[in-house]
Design an enzyme around this catalytic site. Structure first.
Site, PDB file in Angstrom:
ATOM      1  N   ASP A  32      -3.287   1.606  10.242  1.00  0.00           N
ATOM      2  CA  ASP A  32      -4.452   2.479  10.420  1.00  0.00           C
ATOM      3  C   ASP A  32      -4.902   2.448  11.865  1.00  0.00           C
ATOM      4  O   ASP A  32      -5.352   3.454  12.401  1.00  0.00           O
ATOM      5  CB  ASP A  32      -5.588   2.057   9.484  1.00  0.00           C
ATOM      6  CG  ASP A  32      -5.266   2.506   8.075  1.00  0.00           C
ATOM      7  OD1 ASP A  32      -4.595   1.755   7.357  1.00  0.00           O
ATOM      8  OD2 ASP A  32      -5.626   3.646   7.733  1.00  0.00           O
ATOM      9  N   CYS A  66       0.838  -1.214   0.000  1.00  0.00           N
ATOM     10  CA  CYS A  66       0.000   0.000   0.000  1.00  0.00           C
ATOM     11  C   CYS A  66       0.871   1.262   0.000  1.00  0.00           C
ATOM     12  O   CYS A  66       2.043   1.229  -0.404  1.00  0.00           O
ATOM     13  CB  CYS A  66      -0.950  -0.007   1.186  1.00  0.00           C
ATOM     14  SG  CYS A  66      -2.274   1.234   1.048  1.00  0.00           S
TER      15      CYS A  66
HETATM   16  C1  RUB Z   1      -3.685   3.318   3.575  1.00  0.00           C
HETATM   17  C2  RUB Z   1      -2.986   2.375   4.508  1.00  0.00           C
HETATM   18  C3  RUB Z   1      -1.709   2.887   5.124  1.00  0.00           C
HETATM   19  C4  RUB Z   1      -2.019   3.418   6.525  1.00  0.00           C
HETATM   20  C5  RUB Z   1      -0.827   4.156   7.117  1.00  0.00           C
HETATM   21  O1  RUB Z   1      -4.985   2.876   3.250  1.00  0.00           O
HETATM   22  O2  RUB Z   1      -3.446   1.302   4.831  1.00  0.00           O
HETATM   23  O3  RUB Z   1      -0.771   1.860   5.248  1.00  0.00           O
HETATM   24  O4  RUB Z   1      -3.112   4.301   6.481  1.00  0.00           O
HETATM   25  O5  RUB Z   1      -0.542   5.313   6.368  1.00  0.00           O
HETATM   26  P1  RUB Z   1      -5.931   3.869   2.400  1.00  0.00           P
HETATM   27  P2  RUB Z   1       0.214   6.550   7.027  1.00  0.00           P
HETATM   28  O6  RUB Z   1      -5.213   4.189   1.138  1.00  0.00           O
HETATM   29  O7  RUB Z   1      -7.184   3.103   2.191  1.00  0.00           O
HETATM   30  O8  RUB Z   1      -6.169   5.095   3.244  1.00  0.00           O
HETATM   31  O9  RUB Z   1       1.513   5.994   7.499  1.00  0.00           O
HETATM   32  O10 RUB Z   1       0.361   7.543   5.919  1.00  0.00           O
HETATM   33  O11 RUB Z   1      -0.623   7.032   8.149  1.00  0.00           O
END
Ligand code: RUB
Length: 306
Positions: A198, A129
């Site tokens: 998340d 991701c």
């Molecule tokens: C994004 C996702 C990321 C986390 C952490 O999912 O799973 O790994 O949110 O991101 P989506 P960060 O694209 O559905 O939002 O480290 O930027 O908080």
């Protein structure tokens, strides 16, 4: 004047703003703007306005405790203040928001400092991701002169892996892009898996983009260390008191546009990776065991339990 809450909510729902950290930052800024524009005649009305905004933003994506912790903290400041003047209360929202954003930035920096040390020269890192926190860590490692390669999973169905791949190329990192199901095929060549989060539950399990738990199991089977890179405030205090973290289910069209009628399609956005598959959580307090999460939260951010 456009409604900052509706505008931001729409952008979050459409994934124009994605990743827990970016979602939380956008929600905080929207509430700050709302407070700056308020015409509420009394503190009670102002609080009602903030509370409505909070509910709308919380509903934009179900699995975002960082946003929830931030907005609760900021709105609590107004609730607990003796101040009655709405203008001054709006300033309080602004101050609390700016402080939260500055602290978040500081955490991000510490995480990058700590995590970059884990990157060995000439290593191969797999990520799933797009996590801005993982990207920041890798940027730091690159700046320190470390040489490494990155393998990015595509991340069906919304393809956030493409964002990571572009970020890595911009950094000048050799990057390989693979479909999610090729993770096992390449895992023996990988030295380290880094993913974002998340949500973190009171048991130390981690909720991240759908497919993360599969990558973790594959890493476990191949004996490849699997680390979660996350701000501690992604901890969800409600899980401590029995609630399950809600897993957002997204539109079916993301999976198959024009699918046959009567076909059942499911599209969960996130899954749960059990703590047993996680070597460590790289956070602003250091690299911690997922087992110690509630202890660390009590020490560092006791207010989340209030
Ligand atoms: C994004 C996702 C990321 C986390 C952490 O999912 O799973 O790994 O949110 O991101 P989506 P960060 O694209 O559905 O939002 O480290 O930027 O908080």
């Amino acid at each position: 004047m456009s409604d900052p809450i509706q505008t931001t909510t729409k952008r979050i729902k459409r994934l124009e703003i994605q990743g827990a950290r970016n979602v939380a930052i956008a929600a905080i800024k929207a509430v700050e703007t709302l407070a700056g524009q308020t015409e509420a005649p009394s503190k009670k009305d102002f609080l009602r306005e903030l509370s409505k905004a909070k509910e709308i933003l919380f509903a934009s994506r179900a699995t975002e405790p960082l946003m929830r912790n931030a907005l609760r903290l900021i709105i609590n400041r107004v609730e607990r203040s003796e101040e009655k003047n709405v203008r001054r209360l709006a300033e309080l929202v602004s101050q609390a928001s700016e402080q939260f954003l500055a602290d978040l930035e500081e955490s991000n920096k510490k995480i990058a400092d700590i995590g970059a040390r884990r990157i060995r020269n000439d290593s191969v890192i797999l990520t799933h991701c797009h996590s801005s926190t993982v990207t920041h860590l890798l940027r730091r490692a690159k700046r320190e002169g470390k040489n490494f390669e990155v393998i990015c999973t595509e991340t069906r169905p919304a393809l956030q892996g493409q964002i990571t791949a572009k970020d890595m190329l911009e950094l000048g990192v050799k990057t390989t892009f693979i479909v999610d199901s090729a993770s096992r095929f390449f895992m023996n060549d990988v030295d380290l898996v880094l993913v974002g989060a998340d949500a973190i539950t009171s048991e130390g399990n981690v909720i991240n983009k759908i497919g993360t738990s599969m990558v973790a199991i594959v890493a476990h089977e191949a004996r490849t260390p699997f680390y979660v890179v996350s701000e501690l405030l992604k901890f969800d205090p409600a899980t401590m008191y029995g609630d399950y973290e809600k897993i957002e289910e997204r539109s079916l069209g993301e999976v198959w546009k024009g699918a046959p009628r009567d076909l059942v399609i499911r599209n969960p956005a996130f899954d749960v990776t059990r703590r047993d598959f996680i070597h460590g959580i790289i956070c602003e307090e250091g690299i911690i065991s997922p087992h110690s999460i509630t202890e660390v939260m009590h020490r560092k951010y006791d207010w989340v339990f209030e």
